[in-house]
Motif scaffolding. Structure first.
Motif, PDB file in Angstrom:
ATOM      1  N   GLU A  73       0.847  -1.212   0.000  1.00  0.00           N
ATOM      2  CA  GLU A  73       0.000   0.000   0.000  1.00  0.00           C
ATOM      3  C   GLU A  73       0.877   1.254   0.000  1.00  0.00           C
ATOM      4  N   TYR A  74       1.871   1.230   0.863  1.00  0.00           N
ATOM      5  CA  TYR A  74       2.801   2.353   0.977  1.00  0.00           C
ATOM      6  C   TYR A  74       3.478   2.640  -0.361  1.00  0.00           C
ATOM      7  N   GLU A  75       3.973   1.606  -1.014  1.00  0.00           N
ATOM      8  CA  GLU A  75       4.676   1.785  -2.286  1.00  0.00           C
ATOM      9  C   GLU A  75       3.766   2.396  -3.356  1.00  0.00           C
ATOM     10  N   LYS A  76       2.492   2.018  -3.374  1.00  0.00           N
ATOM     11  CA  LYS A  76       1.559   2.616  -4.335  1.00  0.00           C
ATOM     12  C   LYS A  76       1.430   4.119  -4.094  1.00  0.00           C
ATOM     13  N   GLU A  77       1.298   4.500  -2.837  1.00  0.00           N
ATOM     14  CA  GLU A  77       1.180   5.921  -2.507  1.00  0.00           C
ATOM     15  C   GLU A  77       2.484   6.660  -2.774  1.00  0.00           C
ATOM     16  N   MET A  78       3.618   6.013  -2.469  1.00  0.00           N
ATOM     17  CA  MET A  78       4.908   6.637  -2.721  1.00  0.00           C
ATOM     18  C   MET A  78       5.137   6.816  -4.220  1.00  0.00           C
ATOM     19  N   ALA A  79       4.679   5.865  -5.022  1.00  0.00           N
ATOM     20  CA  ALA A  79       4.816   5.978  -6.481  1.00  0.00           C
ATOM     21  C   ALA A  79       4.032   7.183  -7.000  1.00  0.00           C
ATOM     22  N   ALA A  80       2.845   7.412  -6.458  1.00  0.00           N
ATOM     23  CA  ALA A  80       2.055   8.575  -6.870  1.00  0.00           C
ATOM     24  C   ALA A  80       2.779   9.875  -6.519  1.00  0.00           C
ATOM     25  N   LEU A  81       3.394   9.920  -5.346  1.00  0.00           N
ATOM     26  CA  LEU A  81       4.189  11.097  -4.981  1.00  0.00           C
ATOM     27  C   LEU A  81       5.376  11.270  -5.925  1.00  0.00           C
ATOM     28  N   GLY A  82       6.006  10.176  -6.267  1.00  0.00           N
ATOM     29  CA  GLY A  82       7.128  10.234  -7.200  1.00  0.00           C
ATOM     30  C   GLY A  82       6.696  10.756  -8.561  1.00  0.00           C
ATOM     31  N   ASP A  83       5.530  10.332  -9.009  1.00  0.00           N
ATOM     32  CA  ASP A  83       5.013  10.821 -10.294  1.00  0.00           C
ATOM     33  C   ASP A  83       4.786  12.327 -10.258  1.00  0.00           C
ATOM     34  N   ARG A  84       4.240  12.810  -9.159  1.00  0.00           N
ATOM     35  CA  ARG A  84       4.023  14.265  -9.035  1.00  0.00           C
ATOM     36  C   ARG A  84       5.355  15.007  -8.997  1.00  0.00           C
ATOM     37  N   ARG A  85       6.333  14.425  -8.338  1.00  0.00           N
ATOM     38  CA  ARG A  85       7.655  15.051  -8.283  1.00  0.00           C
ATOM     39  C   ARG A  85       8.262  15.136  -9.681  1.00  0.00           C
ATOM     40  N   ARG A 126       2.202   8.368   8.575  1.00  0.00           N
ATOM     41  CA  ARG A 126       1.017   7.505   8.535  1.00  0.00           C
ATOM     42  C   ARG A 126       1.417   6.025   8.504  1.00  0.00           C
ATOM     43  N   TYR A 127       2.407   5.677   7.688  1.00  0.00           N
ATOM     44  CA  TYR A 127       2.799   4.268   7.583  1.00  0.00           C
ATOM     45  C   TYR A 127       3.650   3.815   8.763  1.00  0.00           C
ATOM     46  N   HIS A 128       4.388   4.714   9.364  1.00  0.00           N
ATOM     47  CA  HIS A 128       5.096   4.371  10.600  1.00  0.00           C
ATOM     48  C   HIS A 128       4.075   3.946  11.648  1.00  0.00           C
ATOM     49  N   LYS A 129       3.021   4.714  11.750  1.00  0.00           N
ATOM     50  CA  LYS A 129       1.960   4.410  12.724  1.00  0.00           C
ATOM     51  C   LYS A 129       1.284   3.070  12.401  1.00  0.00           C
ATOM     52  N   LYS A 130       0.953   2.830  11.129  1.00  0.00           N
ATOM     53  CA  LYS A 130       0.308   1.570  10.726  1.00  0.00           C
ATOM     54  C   LYS A 130       1.189   0.369  11.034  1.00  0.00           C
ATOM     55  N   ILE A 131       2.470   0.476  10.706  1.00  0.00           N
ATOM     56  CA  ILE A 131       3.379  -0.648  10.919  1.00  0.00           C
ATOM     57  C   ILE A 131       3.619  -0.872  12.413  1.00  0.00           C
ATOM     58  N   ALA A 132       3.742   0.210  13.166  1.00  0.00           N
ATOM     59  CA  ALA A 132       3.919   0.080  14.620  1.00  0.00           C
ATOM     60  C   ALA A 132       2.735  -0.647  15.239  1.00  0.00           C
ATOM     61  N   LYS A 133       1.558  -0.313  14.780  1.00  0.00           N
ATOM     62  CA  LYS A 133       0.343  -0.929  15.336  1.00  0.00           C
ATOM     63  C   LYS A 133       0.199  -2.387  14.886  1.00  0.00           C
ATOM     64  N   ALA A 134       0.466  -2.658  13.614  1.00  0.00           N
ATOM     65  CA  ALA A 134       0.260  -4.002  13.078  1.00  0.00           C
ATOM     66  C   ALA A 134       1.388  -4.960  13.422  1.00  0.00           C
ATOM     67  N   VAL A 135       2.620  -4.474  13.465  1.00  0.00           N
ATOM     68  CA  VAL A 135       3.763  -5.355  13.678  1.00  0.00           C
ATOM     69  C   VAL A 135       4.428  -5.020  15.017  1.00  0.00           C
ATOM     70  N   SER A 136       5.157  -3.893  15.068  1.00  0.00           N
ATOM     71  CA  SER A 136       5.753  -3.438  16.325  1.00  0.00           C
ATOM     72  C   SER A 136       6.401  -2.078  16.094  1.00  0.00           C
ATOM     73  N   PRO A 137       6.588  -1.300  17.173  1.00  0.00           N
ATOM     74  CA  PRO A 137       7.286  -0.022  17.031  1.00  0.00           C
ATOM     75  C   PRO A 137       8.719  -0.190  16.511  1.00  0.00           C
TER      76      PRO A 137
END
Length: 166
Positions: A73-85, A126-137
């Motif tokens: 999910e993160y990579e899809k969003e990061m790719a969109a940011l890269g496209d805008r850049r 946002r993804y730091h928070k998701k990963i911390a919650k789902a996996v670990s800090p």
């Protein structure tokens, strides 16, 4: 000394173009091939990042089952940011080369560049928070550290190729 291995590895990868385990960068593409070249480069970098994240994080099977869907999910969003850049960079280069930069163009380029940088920080948060919650800090911190280090090298590579504003 172990803490320097990621930056050193990234320096080697960026210096040699070895993003895909030995693949060499393509010869300068024609304008029509730019999108294909960018997609190929993105794929190579993403493959490298996956290998690096696996090496750094050493996820258990249970952790991996939680982490990798979030990462995709993160990579899809990061790719969109890269496209805008890329759009902003292309516009800057085209306008500057044509000698058509005016105050409105400068303002637009600066505003969109800053917005893109802010969006990247928000995405990391946002993804730091998701990963911390789902996996670990700890795993979230490892993810963020790798992403940040790679981003620094990519940013440096782009900056070194950008002409100065005229």
């Amino acid at each position: 000394m172990k803490r320097f291995w990621i930056p050193l590895m990234l320096c080697g990868v960026l210096a040699t173009g070895d993003l895909a385990g030995g693949a060499q960068p393509a010869v300068a593409p024609m304008a029509g091939d730019l999108k294909a070249m960018l997609e190929s480069l993105r794929s190579d970098v993403n493959g490298f990042k996956v290998r690096l994240l696996n090496d750094v994080m050493g996820l258990s099977n249970v952790e991996a089952d939680k982490f990798w869907p979030i990462y995709r999910e993160y990579e899809k969003e990061m790719a969109a940011l890269g496209d805008r850049r890329v759009e902003v960079i292309r516009e800057f280069l085209a306008l500057q080369e044509a000698g058509r930069m005016d105050d409105a163009s400068w303002e637009s380029i600066a505003r969109r560049s800053i917005a893109n940088a802010e969006s990247r920080l928000q995405l990391w948060k946002r993804y730091h928070k998701k990963i911390a919650k789902a996996v670990s800090p700890k795993r979230a911190a490892q993810f963020l550290q790798v992403e940040h280090q790679i981003a620094l090298f990519v940013d440096l590579s782009i900056a070194s190729e950008m002409p100065l504003a005229q």
